[in-house]
Scaffold this active site. Structure first.
Site, PDB file in Angstrom:
ATOM      1  N   ASP A  14     -27.575  -0.933 -35.660  1.00 45.17           N
ATOM      2  CA  ASP A  14     -28.466   0.149 -36.091  1.00 45.17           C
ATOM      3  C   ASP A  14     -27.773   1.504 -36.033  1.00 45.17           C
ATOM      4  OD1 ASP A  14     -30.243  -1.913 -36.154  1.00 45.17           O
ATOM      5  OD2 ASP A  14     -31.709  -1.014 -34.778  1.00 45.17           O
ATOM      6  N   SER A  83     -28.678  -5.641 -25.549  1.00 47.35           N
ATOM      7  CA  SER A  83     -29.756  -6.006 -26.473  1.00 47.35           C
ATOM      8  C   SER A  83     -29.883  -7.509 -26.735  1.00 47.35           C
ATOM      9  CB  SER A  83     -29.544  -5.290 -27.817  1.00 47.35           C
ATOM     10  OG  SER A  83     -28.500  -5.923 -28.536  1.00 47.35           O
ATOM     11  N   THR A 124     -39.184  -2.242 -28.754  1.00 45.96           N
ATOM     12  CA  THR A 124     -38.992  -3.522 -29.442  1.00 45.96           C
ATOM     13  C   THR A 124     -40.219  -4.417 -29.406  1.00 45.96           C
ATOM     14  OG1 THR A 124     -37.843  -5.652 -29.243  1.00 45.96           O
ATOM     15  CG2 THR A 124     -37.930  -4.327 -27.268  1.00 45.96           C
ATOM     16  N   GLU A 126     -40.051  -7.376 -28.690  1.00 43.55           N
ATOM     17  CA  GLU A 126     -39.901  -8.269 -27.526  1.00 43.55           C
ATOM     18  C   GLU A 126     -40.856  -7.873 -26.409  1.00 43.55           C
ATOM     19  OE1 GLU A 126     -37.815 -10.974 -26.066  1.00 43.55           O
ATOM     20  OE2 GLU A 126     -37.978 -11.459 -28.169  1.00 43.55           O
ATOM     21  N   TYR A 148     -34.848  -8.601 -20.503  1.00 44.98           N
ATOM     22  CA  TYR A 148     -34.648  -7.592 -21.563  1.00 44.98           C
ATOM     23  C   TYR A 148     -35.985  -6.975 -21.960  1.00 44.98           C
ATOM     24  CZ  TYR A 148     -34.091  -5.831 -26.344  1.00 44.98           C
ATOM     25  OH  TYR A 148     -34.138  -5.053 -27.479  1.00 44.98           O
ATOM     26  N   LYS A 152     -37.229  -3.087 -21.479  1.00 47.53           N
ATOM     27  CA  LYS A 152     -37.673  -2.273 -22.621  1.00 47.53           C
ATOM     28  C   LYS A 152     -39.078  -1.718 -22.395  1.00 47.53           C
ATOM     29  CE  LYS A 152     -34.426  -2.104 -25.864  1.00 47.53           C
ATOM     30  NZ  LYS A 152     -33.929  -0.860 -26.451  1.00 47.53           N
TER      31      LYS A 152
HETATM   32  P1  NAP Z   1     -26.498  -3.782 -30.811  1.00 51.35           P
HETATM   33  O1  NAP Z   1     -25.845  -4.062 -32.121  1.00 51.35           O
HETATM   34  O2  NAP Z   1     -26.432  -4.787 -29.722  1.00 51.35           O
HETATM   35  O3  NAP Z   1     -25.873  -2.403 -30.268  1.00 51.35           O
HETATM   36  C1  NAP Z   1     -26.077  -1.991 -28.938  1.00 51.35           C
HETATM   37  C2  NAP Z   1     -25.292  -0.706 -28.711  1.00 51.35           C
HETATM   38  O4  NAP Z   1     -25.475  -0.276 -27.357  1.00 51.35           O
HETATM   39  C3  NAP Z   1     -23.771  -0.841 -28.910  1.00 51.35           C
HETATM   40  O5  NAP Z   1     -23.298   0.324 -29.544  1.00 51.35           O
HETATM   41  C4  NAP Z   1     -23.258  -0.893 -27.474  1.00 51.35           C
HETATM   42  O6  NAP Z   1     -21.929  -0.436 -27.328  1.00 51.35           O
HETATM   43  C5  NAP Z   1     -24.208   0.090 -26.820  1.00 51.35           C
HETATM   44  N1  NAP Z   1     -24.232   0.011 -25.359  1.00 51.35           N
HETATM   45  C6  NAP Z   1     -24.432  -1.102 -24.584  1.00 51.35           C
HETATM   46  N2  NAP Z   1     -24.382  -0.767 -23.284  1.00 51.35           N
HETATM   47  C7  NAP Z   1     -24.141   0.563 -23.217  1.00 51.35           C
HETATM   48  C8  NAP Z   1     -23.981   1.483 -22.163  1.00 51.35           C
HETATM   49  N3  NAP Z   1     -24.024   1.114 -20.879  1.00 51.35           N
HETATM   50  N4  NAP Z   1     -23.770   2.788 -22.462  1.00 51.35           N
HETATM   51  C9  NAP Z   1     -23.683   3.182 -23.742  1.00 51.35           C
HETATM   52  N5  NAP Z   1     -23.800   2.360 -24.799  1.00 51.35           N
HETATM   53  C10 NAP Z   1     -24.032   1.057 -24.538  1.00 51.35           C
HETATM   54  O7  NAP Z   1     -28.035  -3.435 -31.023  1.00 51.35           O
HETATM   55  P2  NAP Z   1     -28.849  -3.101 -32.368  1.00 51.35           P
HETATM   56  O8  NAP Z   1     -29.289  -4.373 -32.999  1.00 51.35           O
HETATM   57  O9  NAP Z   1     -28.098  -2.104 -33.169  1.00 51.35           O
HETATM   58  O10 NAP Z   1     -30.163  -2.448 -31.757  1.00 51.35           O
HETATM   59  C11 NAP Z   1     -30.224  -1.041 -31.484  1.00 51.35           C
HETATM   60  C12 NAP Z   1     -31.304  -0.793 -30.454  1.00 51.35           C
HETATM   61  O11 NAP Z   1     -32.559  -1.232 -30.961  1.00 51.35           O
HETATM   62  C13 NAP Z   1     -31.129  -1.531 -29.128  1.00 51.35           C
HETATM   63  O12 NAP Z   1     -31.651  -0.695 -28.108  1.00 51.35           O
HETATM   64  C14 NAP Z   1     -32.003  -2.774 -29.269  1.00 51.35           C
HETATM   65  O13 NAP Z   1     -32.410  -3.219 -28.010  1.00 51.35           O
HETATM   66  C15 NAP Z   1     -33.140  -2.201 -30.091  1.00 51.35           C
HETATM   67  N6  NAP Z   1     -33.851  -3.141 -30.975  1.00 51.35           N
HETATM   68  C16 NAP Z   1     -33.147  -3.904 -31.857  1.00 51.35           C
HETATM   69  C17 NAP Z   1     -33.835  -4.732 -32.726  1.00 51.35           C
HETATM   70  C18 NAP Z   1     -33.108  -5.585 -33.744  1.00 51.35           C
HETATM   71  O14 NAP Z   1     -33.738  -6.493 -34.300  1.00 51.35           O
HETATM   72  N7  NAP Z   1     -31.848  -5.296 -34.039  1.00 51.35           N
HETATM   73  C19 NAP Z   1     -35.235  -4.770 -32.692  1.00 51.35           C
HETATM   74  C20 NAP Z   1     -35.914  -3.962 -31.788  1.00 51.35           C
HETATM   75  C21 NAP Z   1     -35.199  -3.119 -30.945  1.00 51.35           C
HETATM   76  P3  NAP Z   1     -20.655  -1.458 -27.417  1.00 51.35           P
HETATM   77  O15 NAP Z   1     -20.285  -1.538 -28.855  1.00 51.35           O
HETATM   78  O16 NAP Z   1     -19.650  -0.777 -26.563  1.00 51.35           O
HETATM   79  O17 NAP Z   1     -21.117  -2.781 -26.855  1.00 51.35           O
HETATM   80  N1  GDD Z   2     -29.455 -16.125 -30.685  1.00 45.88           N
HETATM   81  C1  GDD Z   2     -29.879 -17.376 -30.903  1.00 45.88           C
HETATM   82  N2  GDD Z   2     -28.972 -18.395 -30.907  1.00 45.88           N
HETATM   83  N3  GDD Z   2     -31.192 -17.575 -31.112  1.00 45.88           N
HETATM   84  C2  GDD Z   2     -31.605 -18.843 -31.338  1.00 45.88           C
HETATM   85  C3  GDD Z   2     -30.718 -19.923 -31.367  1.00 45.88           C
HETATM   86  C4  GDD Z   2     -29.334 -19.699 -31.139  1.00 45.88           C
HETATM   87  O1  GDD Z   2     -28.494 -20.595 -31.128  1.00 45.88           O
HETATM   88  N4  GDD Z   2     -31.437 -21.052 -31.644  1.00 45.88           N
HETATM   89  C5  GDD Z   2     -32.706 -20.688 -31.768  1.00 45.88           C
HETATM   90  N5  GDD Z   2     -32.819 -19.344 -31.582  1.00 45.88           N
HETATM   91  C6  GDD Z   2     -34.078 -18.590 -31.602  1.00 45.88           C
HETATM   92  C7  GDD Z   2     -34.339 -17.817 -30.313  1.00 45.88           C
HETATM   93  O2  GDD Z   2     -34.829 -18.694 -29.292  1.00 45.88           O
HETATM   94  C8  GDD Z   2     -35.358 -16.795 -30.811  1.00 45.88           C
HETATM   95  O3  GDD Z   2     -36.641 -17.372 -30.796  1.00 45.88           O
HETATM   96  C9  GDD Z   2     -34.946 -16.555 -32.267  1.00 45.88           C
HETATM   97  O4  GDD Z   2     -34.033 -17.609 -32.608  1.00 45.88           O
HETATM   98  C10 GDD Z   2     -34.293 -15.205 -32.531  1.00 45.88           C
HETATM   99  O5  GDD Z   2     -33.268 -15.013 -31.584  1.00 45.88           O
HETATM  100  P1  GDD Z   2     -32.257 -13.747 -31.688  1.00 45.88           P
HETATM  101  O6  GDD Z   2     -31.710 -13.623 -33.050  1.00 45.88           O
HETATM  102  O7  GDD Z   2     -31.297 -13.868 -30.545  1.00 45.88           O
HETATM  103  O8  GDD Z   2     -33.220 -12.468 -31.524  1.00 45.88           O
HETATM  104  P2  GDD Z   2     -34.413 -12.156 -30.526  1.00 45.88           P
HETATM  105  O9  GDD Z   2     -35.691 -12.252 -31.316  1.00 45.88           O
HETATM  106  O10 GDD Z   2     -34.319 -12.904 -29.268  1.00 45.88           O
HETATM  107  O11 GDD Z   2     -34.111 -10.624 -30.166  1.00 45.88           O
HETATM  108  C11 GDD Z   2     -33.722  -9.700 -31.193  1.00 45.88           C
HETATM  109  O12 GDD Z   2     -34.861  -9.058 -31.707  1.00 45.88           O
HETATM  110  C12 GDD Z   2     -35.586  -8.267 -30.767  1.00 45.88           C
HETATM  111  C13 GDD Z   2     -36.812  -7.681 -31.501  1.00 45.88           C
HETATM  112  O13 GDD Z   2     -37.849  -8.615 -31.463  1.00 45.88           O
HETATM  113  C14 GDD Z   2     -32.743  -8.709 -30.549  1.00 45.88           C
HETATM  114  O14 GDD Z   2     -32.199  -7.892 -31.549  1.00 45.88           O
HETATM  115  C15 GDD Z   2     -33.440  -7.830 -29.542  1.00 45.88           C
HETATM  116  O15 GDD Z   2     -32.548  -6.810 -29.084  1.00 45.88           O
HETATM  117  C16 GDD Z   2     -34.657  -7.182 -30.224  1.00 45.88           C
HETATM  118  O16 GDD Z   2     -35.342  -6.331 -29.335  1.00 45.88           O
END
Ligand code: NAP
Ligand code: GDD
Length: 335
Positions: A14, A83, A124, A126, A148, A152
């Site tokens: 993001d 995350s 999130t 979550e 996690y 959050k």
């Molecule tokens: P991501 O790809 O896992 O990126 C996480 C970022 O946090 C990376 O830049 C990482 O740096 C940095 N970070 C981790 N620990 C840190 C620390 N101690 N100090 C400073 N920076 C640190 O996550 P994303 O998917 O872009 O998500 C962005 C945010 O939205 C997160 O807070 C996540 O929990 C939240 N979120 C994501 C989703 C989703 O579906 N993607 C949905 C809801 C909420 P490094 O590169 O050094 O590891």
């Molecule tokens: N990662 C992963 N790997 N997930 C799996 C697998 C596997 O091999 N097999 C099944 N899954 C299922 C997980 O159990 C979960 O139900 C779903 O796939 C999605 O898993 P992830 O892609 O790891 O995402 P998440 O939903 O647990 O969390 C992500 O979305 C959240 C928002 O709802 C992350 O981006 C979180 O940081 C974020 O907050």
């Protein structure tokens, strides 16, 4: 006057899209990178010097204060977090420190340095965990199902507390899953599209997954960073769900990703208990009406389009990696 935005988590999925968006809008953008022994800038490399990089860590409040004092941002987007949900069981304390307490450190620093800064917290879906209603909206009770999710929830409520205690412009986006070709390889969508592309290229024979019955509301990451920006442009700070309003099972993601490459997933996918979580979030589906009505925000990419985007990107990546591998093998055979 040109605004300054400060992004934590700029090296993440993001953060990289948000930096692009804000630069395109004419912002000065400052991104925080934590110290690591390898270079984590793959997703932002293409932005070159248009993006200012500063060093800091959510674990270190002094580093955050120093950045705020020197960069003087108008807006702070706190995207940094541990995350990955499964890792939060094995590193629960660290996840709490970064994903939970890290938010408070940033809020404290903003409060002390300049309480007029607008603050966005990456909350999130979550947090809904064992969902208490379907679909989930801003008023749905929270029931986190992982360390996690619990971290959050803490960060979410601290943001609301700073808003209510000090009148700060502290807002949250409760974002449902959003994906892209920049998604980390460990997350489900990317793990599947990359493995399917490798299987189609004859480089891999199986894909091991956990629970295929979980359901998620999956959208496209660039749409969601636009929503983050809109949340900070509103007249009042508030909390907003960003989601598509549709839910799909993991199985459906897997089936369609393989089918896009002419494959039947049943020939390749193996269930592996290692990837089953101690507690699962079974059903997420968001109600994004508030964001639609107040921010005029809407997702633009459908579930099928998202799969097509990610499958095509991973097909191209696999071809590129294979070509590089062949060149190196040839060079090795010559020398
Ligand atoms: P991501 O790809 O896992 O990126 C996480 C970022 O946090 C990376 O830049 C990482 O740096 C940095 N970070 C981790 N620990 C840190 C620390 N101690 N100090 C400073 N920076 C640190 O996550 P994303 O998917 O872009 O998500 C962005 C945010 O939205 C997160 O807070 C996540 O929990 C939240 N979120 C994501 C989703 C989703 O579906 N993607 C949905 C809801 C909420 P490094 O590169 O050094 O590891
Ligand atoms: N990662 C992963 N790997 N997930 C799996 C697998 C596997 O091999 N097999 C099944 N899954 C299922 C997980 O159990 C979960 O139900 C779903 O796939 C999605 O898993 P992830 O892609 O790891 O995402 P998440 O939903 O647990 O969390 C992500 O979305 C959240 C928002 O709802 C992350 O981006 C979180 O940081 C974020 O907050």
């Amino acid at each position: 006057m040109r605004k300054t935005a400060f992004i934590t988590g700029v090296t993440g999925q993001d953060g990289s899209y948000l930096a692009e968006l804000l630069l395109a809008k004419g912002y000065r953008v400052v991104g925080m990178i934590r110290r690591t022994s390898t270079v984590p800038t793959e997703r932002i490399y293409h932005l070159g010097e248009t993006l200012e990089i500063v060093s800091g860590d959510l674990l270190d409040e002094k580093s955050l204060r120093h950045i705020l004092e020197t960069c003087q941002p108008d807006e702070v987007y706190n995207l940094a977090a541990q995350s990955f949900v499964p890792e939060s069981w094995t590193q629960a304390v660290l996840t709490g420190e970064i994903t939970g307490l890290g938010v408070t450190r940033m809020l404290n620093a903003i409060h002390d340095v300049n309480p007029h800064i607008r603050f966005y917290q990456a909350s999130t879906s979550e947090m809904f965990g064992k969902a208490q209603e379907v679909p989930q909206n801003e008023r749905t009770p929270l029931y986190p199902r992982s360390p996690y999710g619990a971290a959050k929830v803490y960060g979410h409520w601290m943001t609301i507390n700073f808003r209510e205690s000090y009148g700060m412009f502290a807002a949250t986006g409760i974002l449902f899953n959003h994906e892209s070709p920049r998604r980390g390889m460990e997350f489900l969508t990317r793990k599947v599209t990359y493995a399917a592309a490798r299987i189609a290229a004859g480089l891999q024979t199986e894909l091991r997954l956990g629970n295929m019955d979980a359901q998620r509301d999956w959208g496209y990451a660039p749409d969601y960073v636009e929503g983050m920006w809109r949340i900070l442009q509103a007249d009042e700070p508030s909390d907003y769900v960003l989601a598509t309003g549709e839910t799909h099972s993991v199985r459906e993601w897997v089936e369609k990703s393989f089918r896009a490459l002419g494959l039947d997933y049943k020939d390749y996918v193996v269930t592996d208990p290692r990837f089953v979580r101690p507690a699962e979030v079974d059903l997420l589906v968001g109600d994004p009406c508030k964001a639609h009505n107040l921010l005029d925000w809407k997702p633009t990419v459908t579930f099928d389009q998202l799969i097509a985007i990610m499958v095509e990107a991973d097909k191209a990546l696999v071809a590129e990696q294979e070509a590089t591998r062949q060149v190196i093998a040839k060079l090795r055979s010559i020398h």
